[in-house]
Structures are given as structure tokens and as C-alpha cells.
Design a protein around this motif. Structure first.
Motif, PDB file in Angstrom:
ATOM      1  N   GLY A 106      52.222  42.473  60.760  1.00 24.83           N
ATOM      2  CA  GLY A 106      53.535  42.037  61.220  1.00 24.83           C
ATOM      3  C   GLY A 106      53.714  42.042  62.726  1.00 24.83           C
ATOM      4  O   GLY A 106      54.332  41.129  63.296  1.00 24.83           O
ATOM      5  N   LEU A 107      53.181  43.055  63.409  1.00 23.76           N
ATOM      6  CA  LEU A 107      53.394  43.154  64.856  1.00 23.76           C
ATOM      7  C   LEU A 107      52.742  41.998  65.622  1.00 23.76           C
ATOM      8  O   LEU A 107      53.412  41.347  66.435  1.00 23.76           O
ATOM      9  CB  LEU A 107      52.889  44.506  65.366  1.00 23.76           C
ATOM     10  CG  LEU A 107      53.694  45.740  64.906  1.00 23.76           C
ATOM     11  CD1 LEU A 107      53.033  47.019  65.415  1.00 23.76           C
ATOM     12  CD2 LEU A 107      55.135  45.660  65.401  1.00 23.76           C
ATOM     13  N   PRO A 108      51.449  41.711  65.409  1.00 32.83           N
ATOM     14  CA  PRO A 108      50.873  40.587  66.151  1.00 32.83           C
ATOM     15  C   PRO A 108      51.478  39.235  65.789  1.00 32.83           C
ATOM     16  O   PRO A 108      51.653  38.378  66.658  1.00 32.83           O
ATOM     17  CB  PRO A 108      49.379  40.646  65.806  1.00 32.83           C
ATOM     18  CG  PRO A 108      49.274  41.499  64.597  1.00 32.83           C
ATOM     19  CD  PRO A 108      50.429  42.438  64.631  1.00 32.83           C
ATOM     20  N   VAL A 109      51.810  39.024  64.520  1.00 34.97           N
ATOM     21  CA  VAL A 109      52.430  37.765  64.128  1.00 34.97           C
ATOM     22  C   VAL A 109      53.782  37.596  64.822  1.00 34.97           C
ATOM     23  O   VAL A 109      54.114  36.517  65.327  1.00 34.97           O
ATOM     24  CB  VAL A 109      52.598  37.689  62.595  1.00 34.97           C
ATOM     25  CG1 VAL A 109      53.504  36.522  62.204  1.00 34.97           C
ATOM     26  CG2 VAL A 109      51.244  37.537  61.918  1.00 34.97           C
ATOM     27  N   PHE A 126      58.949  47.957  62.072  1.00 38.47           N
ATOM     28  CA  PHE A 126      57.749  48.745  61.769  1.00 38.47           C
ATOM     29  C   PHE A 126      58.073  50.230  61.669  1.00 38.47           C
ATOM     30  O   PHE A 126      57.602  50.919  60.754  1.00 38.47           O
ATOM     31  CB  PHE A 126      56.689  48.519  62.843  1.00 38.47           C
ATOM     32  CG  PHE A 126      55.570  49.515  62.799  1.00 38.47           C
ATOM     33  CD1 PHE A 126      54.706  49.561  61.722  1.00 38.47           C
ATOM     34  CD2 PHE A 126      55.381  50.413  63.832  1.00 38.47           C
ATOM     35  CE1 PHE A 126      53.677  50.482  61.666  1.00 38.47           C
ATOM     36  CE2 PHE A 126      54.356  51.341  63.796  1.00 38.47           C
ATOM     37  CZ  PHE A 126      53.500  51.379  62.707  1.00 38.47           C
ATOM     38  N   LEU A 127      58.883  50.738  62.587  1.00 37.25           N
ATOM     39  CA  LEU A 127      59.246  52.150  62.543  1.00 37.25           C
ATOM     40  C   LEU A 127      60.026  52.466  61.272  1.00 37.25           C
ATOM     41  O   LEU A 127      59.824  53.518  60.648  1.00 37.25           O
ATOM     42  CB  LEU A 127      60.068  52.516  63.784  1.00 37.25           C
ATOM     43  CG  LEU A 127      59.343  52.327  65.131  1.00 37.25           C
ATOM     44  CD1 LEU A 127      60.270  52.644  66.287  1.00 37.25           C
ATOM     45  CD2 LEU A 127      58.091  53.177  65.195  1.00 37.25           C
ATOM     46  N   CYS A 128      60.886  51.548  60.876  1.00 32.67           N
ATOM     47  CA  CYS A 128      61.606  51.735  59.608  1.00 32.67           C
ATOM     48  C   CYS A 128      60.635  51.713  58.433  1.00 32.67           C
ATOM     49  O   CYS A 128      60.796  52.468  57.462  1.00 32.67           O
ATOM     50  CB  CYS A 128      62.655  50.634  59.427  1.00 32.67           C
ATOM     51  SG  CYS A 128      64.008  50.685  60.606  1.00 32.67           S
ATOM     52  N   SER A 129      59.623  50.843  58.512  1.00 34.40           N
ATOM     53  CA  SER A 129      58.665  50.743  57.415  1.00 34.40           C
ATOM     54  C   SER A 129      57.831  52.007  57.279  1.00 34.40           C
ATOM     55  O   SER A 129      57.412  52.370  56.171  1.00 34.40           O
ATOM     56  CB  SER A 129      57.753  49.522  57.613  1.00 34.40           C
ATOM     57  OG  SER A 129      56.800  49.747  58.632  1.00 34.40           O
ATOM     58  N   VAL A 130      57.575  52.691  58.404  1.00 35.87           N
ATOM     59  CA  VAL A 130      56.847  53.966  58.342  1.00 35.87           C
ATOM     60  C   VAL A 130      57.649  54.982  57.531  1.00 35.87           C
ATOM     61  O   VAL A 130      57.119  55.664  56.642  1.00 35.87           O
ATOM     62  CB  VAL A 130      56.567  54.496  59.771  1.00 35.87           C
ATOM     63  CG1 VAL A 130      56.027  55.930  59.707  1.00 35.87           C
ATOM     64  CG2 VAL A 130      55.583  53.597  60.488  1.00 35.87           C
ATOM     65  N   VAL A 131      58.931  55.081  57.835  1.00 43.27           N
ATOM     66  CA  VAL A 131      59.798  56.000  57.094  1.00 43.27           C
ATOM     67  C   VAL A 131      59.850  55.609  55.629  1.00 43.27           C
ATOM     68  O   VAL A 131      59.716  56.456  54.725  1.00 43.27           O
ATOM     69  CB  VAL A 131      61.217  56.005  57.707  1.00 43.27           C
ATOM     70  CG1 VAL A 131      62.157  56.878  56.879  1.00 43.27           C
ATOM     71  CG2 VAL A 131      61.173  56.490  59.151  1.00 43.27           C
ATOM     72  N   LEU A 132      60.020  54.320  55.361  1.00 44.91           N
ATOM     73  CA  LEU A 132      60.117  53.841  53.980  1.00 44.91           C
ATOM     74  C   LEU A 132      58.839  54.128  53.204  1.00 44.91           C
ATOM     75  O   LEU A 132      58.876  54.609  52.071  1.00 44.91           O
ATOM     76  CB  LEU A 132      60.395  52.333  53.990  1.00 44.91           C
ATOM     77  CG  LEU A 132      60.506  51.703  52.599  1.00 44.91           C
ATOM     78  CD1 LEU A 132      61.912  51.907  52.047  1.00 44.91           C
ATOM     79  CD2 LEU A 132      60.189  50.216  52.649  1.00 44.91           C
TER      80      LEU A 132
END
Length: 302
Positions: A106-109, A126-132
Motif C-alpha cells: 500500500g505505501l509504495p502504490v 498503515f499505522l491503523c492497520s498495524v493496530v487492527l
């Protein structure tokens, strides 16, 4: 769509492809690369992005709320679509749909599709996805500690403390020495190529795929259902412009490898999740390009 494939997806495929070729030729440790990315480079990327981001606190919270609502909606859709499947398989599909690859894909795209402002949005997601990932994953897979163990795992991640540090620096308007900032930025710039190489290595080392009904259901919901859901949900929650584009683009990402790692860790249906990760990654090369091609129209909605 061809331009999106050429300018956005092709660079991602090239770097990940190098990783896949290296995995075929050499014996490489995914654990080592994962530790370098997760504990060294990704925290620096988060710190660098948050120190220089143009995303305001209110905008970031709005985007985070929309992302969590999207993930939970995906869990519900997956539950309804697999209600006749065995419990372990149903939970595997639910996790596969909810946990997207908002890091090494997701980040490079986002950077190639929307530039630095898009990367700032993607870092928030991305930070939210880490928590999730480390809360919902253990909860769905039935770990002994459940969500509490997941929250403790999140609290131990260096990226979380880098987020806290960056927020304190911004809130208190503290100066950051130029040499320190350049070092942080340099590490952060290394994160994207490293995570893409790691993704390619993981795919290159993948074993035989399991082509079952639940796998195809999970892949379809992840790469087709989630973008459509993100568009409707984002508009309903008041996201517009870059925020809406960032949410929809993030929703088009494939299932994260961490979904498989957690399934293996907690003795869940890891075979199903591994197949979903591989197939959704391949399918998203086309669907993500389609979403990128539609981003200008999406940004003009509302």
C-alpha cells in the motif's frame, strides 16, 4: 488503466519481482528481513512522515475512523458469505478480508499514485492497520490472550513509540536537529524498497496454493468488494478529496502476509490464508491499477 499499470503498478512489480528471483536462487530468511523492516525501517518511515506530514489531527482521526469502520464491515461481509463453512475456515476468510497489505504494497502504490500527500494519508492508514492486525487477528483466530494480547503486542512495537514521539514533537513544537532528521529520513527512504523486496521474497517462497471456494470468496471480497464498500462508506462518513482517494486505494490492497503469520502462530487455517495472500496479491495488480485509474473521478465526488 494502462498508464496506472505502467506508472504505478509496474515499479512495485519490478522491485517485488527482484525479491522473488532472489528467493528462488538463494536461501533467504523472511524472519530477518521482517525484523529489519518492522523494527528498524518502518518506524523511521512513520517518524519521518509524521514529522513532515500535512495531514492534520482532525483529518487523520477522520480517516482512521473510516478505515476501522471499513475493516469491521469487511469482517461482517465475510461472515455472511461463509456462514456455511466450518468455523476455522470462516474465521480465516474474515481475517483475510479485513487485514489488508497497507504496508509493503500500500505505501509504495500510494506514493506513486498520489505523491507525497498520498503517502502521508497511506502512513496514517498503515499505522491503523498495524493496530487492527495485532488485535483483530488474534481475536478472530482464537488466541488465548485475545484482543488484550494483541494490544500488548502493538504496544511493544517500535513504530508505536515513534508515532508517540512524532506527535509530541509536533504538539510541543520541538526542534529536531538537522543531522538527526536526515538520518531518520534516510532510514525511512529505505523502508519502501525493503518491504517490496520482502513481499517478493515471501511470494517467491510460497508453496502450493489451495484453490477452494472460501479462498475465492476471500479474494473476491478483498480486491473487488472492499473498494466498492470503501467508496460508499467513505462518502457516507463525509470523506472527500484526498482522504476518500486514500481510503479507496488502501481498500484495493491484497491480504497482508501478517494475516498468514498470525494464522500460523495461533494454529488457525493457515493454508487458506496463505492461498488468499498469494492470489489476492496477483489479482490486485489489475484491480489496484483500475482503482488508480479511477482516482481522479473519486477525488471529485461529493
Amino acid at each position: 488503466m494502462f498508464q496506472a499499470l505502467l506508472n504505478v503498478v509496474l515499479p512495485v512489480v519490478l522491485v517485488a519481482g527482484v525479491g522473488a528471483l532472489l528467493a528462488r536462487r538463494f536461501t533467504l530468511s523472511q524472519d530477518t528481513l521482517g525484523k529489519v523492516s518492522l523494527n528498524g525501517l518502518t518506524p523511521a518511515l512513520a517518524l519521518s512522515s509524521l514529522l513532515g506530514t500535512t495531514v492534520g489531527v482532525g483529518e487523520g482521526l477522520h480517516l482512521a475512523a473510516a478505515y476501522f469502520a471499513l475493516a469491521l464491515s469487511g469482517v461482517l461481509l465475510a461472515f455472511l458469505a461463509t456462514r456455511r463453512s466450518p468455523g476455522m475456515t470462516r474465521r480465516a476468510v474474515m481475517a483475510s478480508v479485513a487485514i489488508g497489505n497497507n504496508g509493503n504494497f500500500g505505501l509504495p502504490v500510494a506514493l506513486f499514485a498520489l505523491g507525497q500527500p498520498g503517502l502521508d494519508q497511506a502512513v496514517v492508514i498503515f499505522l491503523c492497520s498495524v493496530v487492527l492486525t495485532f488485535t483483530l487477528g488474534p481475536l478472530l483466530y482464537g488466541s488465548a490472550g485475545g484482543a488484550r494480547a494483541g494490544l500488548l503486542a502493538v504496544a511493544r512495537l517500535p513504530v508505536v513509540w515513534c508515532i508517540v514521539a512524532a506527535l509530541l514533537v509536533r504538539l510541543l513544537h520541538l526542534p529536531v536537529p538537522l543531522g538527526l532528521r536526515r538520518g531518520i529520513d534516510l532510514l525511512g527512504q529505505a523502508a519502501l524498497p525493503m518491504v517490496l523486496l520482502s513481499l517478493g521474497i515471501q511470494l517467491g517462497q510460497a508453496g502450493r496454493l489451495s484453490l477452494t471456494g472460501p479462498v475465492f470468496t476471500a479474494v473476491s471480497l478483498r480486491v473487488l468488494g472492499m473498494p466498492a464498500l470503501a467508496l460508499g462508506l467513505g462518502l457516507g462518513l463525509g470523506l472527500r478529496g484526498l482522504g476518500l482517494q486514500g481510503l479507496v486505494l488502501a481498500s484495493a490492497m491484497p491480504t497482508a502476509v501478517n494475516a498468514f503469520l498470525l494464522a500460523r502462530e495461533y494454529g488457525a487455517d493457515s493454508e487458506t490464508v496463505a492461498s488468499v495472500v498469494a492470489l489476492s496479491t496477483l489479482a490486485s495488480l489489475v484491480t489496484a491499477a483500475l482503482v488508480v485509474a479511477l482516482l481522479p473521478q473519486i477525488g471529485g465526488l461529493g
